[in-house]
Motif scaffolding. Structure first.
Motif, PDB file in Angstrom:
ATOM      1  N   ARG A  43       0.839  -1.214   0.000  1.00 11.19           N
ATOM      2  CA  ARG A  43       0.000   0.000   0.000  1.00 11.19           C
ATOM      3  C   ARG A  43       0.864   1.250   0.000  1.00 11.19           C
ATOM      4  O   ARG A  43       0.580   2.211  -0.727  1.00 11.19           O
ATOM      5  N   HIS A  44       1.937   1.234   0.794  1.00 12.50           N
ATOM      6  CA  HIS A  44       2.812   2.401   0.875  1.00 12.50           C
ATOM      7  C   HIS A  44       3.466   2.693  -0.485  1.00 12.50           C
ATOM      8  O   HIS A  44       3.519   3.849  -0.920  1.00 12.50           O
ATOM      9  N   LEU A  45       3.933   1.649  -1.169  1.00 12.16           N
ATOM     10  CA  LEU A  45       4.553   1.851  -2.477  1.00 12.16           C
ATOM     11  C   LEU A  45       3.540   2.422  -3.465  1.00 12.16           C
ATOM     12  O   LEU A  45       3.860   3.353  -4.221  1.00 12.16           O
ATOM     13  N   ASP A  58      16.415   5.241  -9.218  1.00 12.96           N
ATOM     14  CA  ASP A  58      16.935   4.537  -8.040  1.00 12.96           C
ATOM     15  C   ASP A  58      16.617   5.246  -6.735  1.00 12.96           C
ATOM     16  O   ASP A  58      16.334   4.600  -5.718  1.00 12.96           O
ATOM     17  N   ASP A  59      16.692   6.579  -6.723  1.00 10.02           N
ATOM     18  CA  ASP A  59      16.498   7.306  -5.471  1.00 10.02           C
ATOM     19  C   ASP A  59      15.103   7.070  -4.883  1.00 10.02           C
ATOM     20  O   ASP A  59      14.928   7.017  -3.665  1.00 10.02           O
ATOM     21  N   PHE A  60      14.112   6.897  -5.757  1.00 12.45           N
ATOM     22  CA  PHE A  60      12.751   6.608  -5.292  1.00 12.45           C
ATOM     23  C   PHE A  60      12.729   5.295  -4.523  1.00 12.45           C
ATOM     24  O   PHE A  60      12.142   5.198  -3.434  1.00 12.45           O
ATOM     25  N   GLU A  74      15.361   3.633  -3.237  1.00  9.96           N
ATOM     26  CA  GLU A  74      16.213   3.696  -2.046  1.00  9.96           C
ATOM     27  C   GLU A  74      15.427   4.255  -0.878  1.00  9.96           C
ATOM     28  O   GLU A  74      15.461   3.726   0.240  1.00  9.96           O
ATOM     29  N   LYS A  75      14.706   5.330  -1.127  1.00 13.94           N
ATOM     30  CA  LYS A  75      13.897   5.966  -0.078  1.00 13.94           C
ATOM     31  C   LYS A  75      12.801   5.012   0.392  1.00 13.94           C
ATOM     32  O   LYS A  75      12.587   4.827   1.604  1.00 13.94           O
ATOM     33  N   PHE A  76      12.126   4.372  -0.550  1.00 21.26           N
ATOM     34  CA  PHE A  76      11.053   3.428  -0.210  1.00 21.26           C
ATOM     35  C   PHE A  76      11.582   2.261   0.617  1.00 21.26           C
ATOM     36  O   PHE A  76      11.010   1.887   1.646  1.00 21.26           O
ATOM     37  N   ASN A  77      12.695   1.658   0.189  1.00 20.10           N
ATOM     38  CA  ASN A  77      13.243   0.491   0.890  1.00 20.10           C
ATOM     39  C   ASN A  77      13.679   0.825   2.307  1.00 20.10           C
ATOM     40  O   ASN A  77      13.473   0.033   3.243  1.00 20.10           O
ATOM     41  N   LEU A  78      14.285   2.001   2.492  1.00 18.81           N
ATOM     42  CA  LEU A  78      14.723   2.392   3.825  1.00 18.81           C
ATOM     43  C   LEU A  78      13.534   2.718   4.724  1.00 18.81           C
ATOM     44  O   LEU A  78      13.523   2.369   5.916  1.00 18.81           O
TER      45      LEU A  78
END
Length: 563
Positions: free
Chosen positions: A414-416, A518-520, A522-526
């Motif tokens: 849901r967050h993604l 990638d930055d999107f 990276e932010k999502f995974n963290l």
């Protein structure tokens, strides 16, 4: 009668109300599902002796296709030639056979495979008169030849008794324990699976029954080949539905058993599966590959993205026109006595509304039928055609009832999706976006595609000034932004412009502004705990990436990650 009078007649209303009964094939009341299948060219692609996987998301018509193909086989059989005999199996019916153990082993797949063999035997026995061209009320007197003796011998070894009048099952086929042990040894697998009951670990014992025959895989392969030959050289066509309901890690092992017993014999497999939830082949210890090789043992075809309005306006409209006509004809053929079938779908929709429902359906026939019924019944003014407002209200209702609930079950998914909608729809004011192909393997992207809220539109396009990088094109589901009360007229929905721009825009920064980079992620995974920082390259490691899962390697710099 005018077109408006026609679509508002009681006869049409009754037919559309009954249309809801045909949304799901397994619940359909239609006798001949071949008649109502739209675009029969896809059936022609199945009509061969190849083993094939039918890939498609939910609602693309995989089950309907298998049933339609089954009917085609029966209708095309020639009494004077060797037959094909289709056997439809819904693999969901084997789910109780799965243990709660998380360990994957040969015995778990043997249980499923054993059930498939038993169903094969039962179905063949119950259809011997059809296979032998014997009248339904006739006896087995025509069996008075050497063939019956061979058939009795084969069936006897498969645990079937013939008493001169009928065939009787004695028990379930069991595979020889030593054979299972040998296969397990060749694959370096545990031969004694365990499962937990009330917190205690217990050993799972093989099922044993009086009269059960014990067979090796090699022996049963030969027996099934002989069985086909003794049944008038009948070609058996397995139609395996709901493959993706089998646990993902177990699928390659079941594929391996199918390959060992059937692939070189007089049997063919047509398997319906969902992309991203299917795994037919896997590499295990010492690079040993098990399962069915796509393009070698089994060949894929896909139902996804066949009819996308943004790509093919005419073809998409014609397909859904045929789909609607075929279904309504089956319900009430008299509807079409004085109807122009070429433009039948136009009777129901204002021009803009028709374009919108074809976009909103996103190439999913089940979604189209649901949206059609909802928008037809949601009209405030029943003296007019379906208008844009009806489409918007229906897509919101369908998205909320069918898709949003599934997304909300997993907070990370849901967050993604919320982040993608905020970035693409609210910030970029677009409905399509580019995604570097390496991110198409992200498991949450795959899940959103599986749930039909992201739609993969085109794969493998590139920019002449960005070497060694390819993109996939996705669109965000129509219902997800109409449910937010976002006016589509404020958004850029031109798919062709997006793709053509990729090769005409000289400014690479502008091109990348169309992409989720990638930055999107990276932010999502963290933020969601799906990533950790790599000590070597300082980038974020996707902990769901296979390189990290299997070998603890960073998916960016591909260096070993220290614990």
């Amino acid at each position: 009668m005018s077109e408006i009078d026609f679509i508002n007649s009681q006869q049409v209303k009754n037919a559309i109300n009954k249309l809801a009964n045909n949304i799901r094939t397994e619940r359909s009341t239609v006798e001949n599902l071949l008649n109502i299948y739209a675009d029969k060219s896809i059936i022609d692609r199945l009509n061969n002796h190849n083993n094939q996987i039918i890939y498609g998301r939910r609602g693309t018509g995989k089950t309907h296709l298998l049933y339609a193909f089954q009917r085609l086989i029966f209708e095309s059989n020639n009494p004077n030639a060797s037959k094909r005999f289709p056997i439809y199996l819904d693999l969901r019916t084997y789910l109780p056979l799965f243990t709660s153990s998380s360990s994957i082993n040969v015995e778990s797949s043997v249980l499923i495979f054993q059930a498939i063999i038993n169903d094969l035997i039962d179905i063949l026995i119950n259809n011997l008169k059809y296979i032998y061209d014997i009248s339904e009320y006739g006896g087995f007197n025509s069996f008075e030849n050497s063939r019956i003796e061979k058939l009795k011998n084969i069936l006897g070894r498969l645990n079937v008794e013939f008493n001169g009048r009928e065939f009787k099952r004695l028990g379930s086929v069991e595979f020889n324990k030593e054979e299972i042990k040998n296969i397990s040894g060749s694959l370096k697998l545990n031969t004694s699976p365990e499962f937990t009951v009330d917190g205690k670990q217990e050993q799972k014992n093989n099922f044993i029954e009086t009269n059960v025959q014990y067979l090796s895989f090699n022996e049963i392969s030969k027996l099934l080949e002989d069985l086909s030959l003794e049944l008038n050289d009948t070609k058996i066509v397995f139609l395996l539905d709901e493959w993706s309901e089998i646990p993902l890690d177990l699928q390659p092992y079941l594929s391996e058993l199918i390959k060992r017993v059937f692939i070189s014999s007089n049997y063919t497999f047509k398997v319906a599966a969902i992309p991203y939830r299917s795994k037919f082949r896997e590499t295990i210890h010492n690079d040993l590959k098990i399962g069915l090789e796509e393009g070698g043992d089994i060949f894929p075809i896909t139902l996804d993205n066949r009819y996308i309005y943004e790509i093919d306006k005419v073809g998409t409209k014609n397909f859904y026109n045929e789909l609607l006509i075929n279904h309504l004809k089956e319900i009430d053929n008299t509807l079409f006595n004085n109807v122009d079938e070429i433009r039948f779908i136009n009777y129901f929709f204002a021009n803009q509304a028709l374009a919108e429902i074809l976009i909103a359906s996103a190439g999913i026939p089940r979604d189209f039928i649901n949206l059609f019924i909802l928008s037809y019944n949601n009209r405030n003014n029943v003296t007019q055609r379906i208008i844009l407002k009806n489409i918007r209200n229906s897509t919101t209702e369908w998205y909320t009832s069918d898709k949003k609930e599934e997304i909300d079950k997993d907070k990370t998914t849901r967050h993604l999706f919320e982040e993608l909608v905020n970035l693409v729809i609210l910030t970029k004011k677009k409905t399509h976006f580019l995604l570097p192909q390496k991110h198409s393997d992200n498991k949450f992207i795959k899940k959103l595609v599986d749930l039909r809220v992201l739609h993969l539109r085109q794969k493998g396009i590139s920019h002449r000034h960005i070497p060694n990088k390819t993109y996939d094109v996705y669109s965000i589901d129509y219902g997800s932004y109409t449910s937010l009360d976002i006016n589509k007229t404020t958004l850029s929905t031109d798919f062709s412009e997006l793709v053509s721009n990729l090769n005409t825009i000289e400014d690479i920064r502008e091109t990348r502004s169309l992409s989720i980079e990638d930055d999107f992620f990276e932010k999502f995974n963290l933020e969601t705990g799906q990533g950790i920082k790599c000590s070597k390259c300082s980038k974020t490691i996707d902990i769901n990436h296979l390189a990290y899962i299997k070998q603890k390697i960073c998916n960016n710099c591909f260096e070993k990650v220290e614990d």
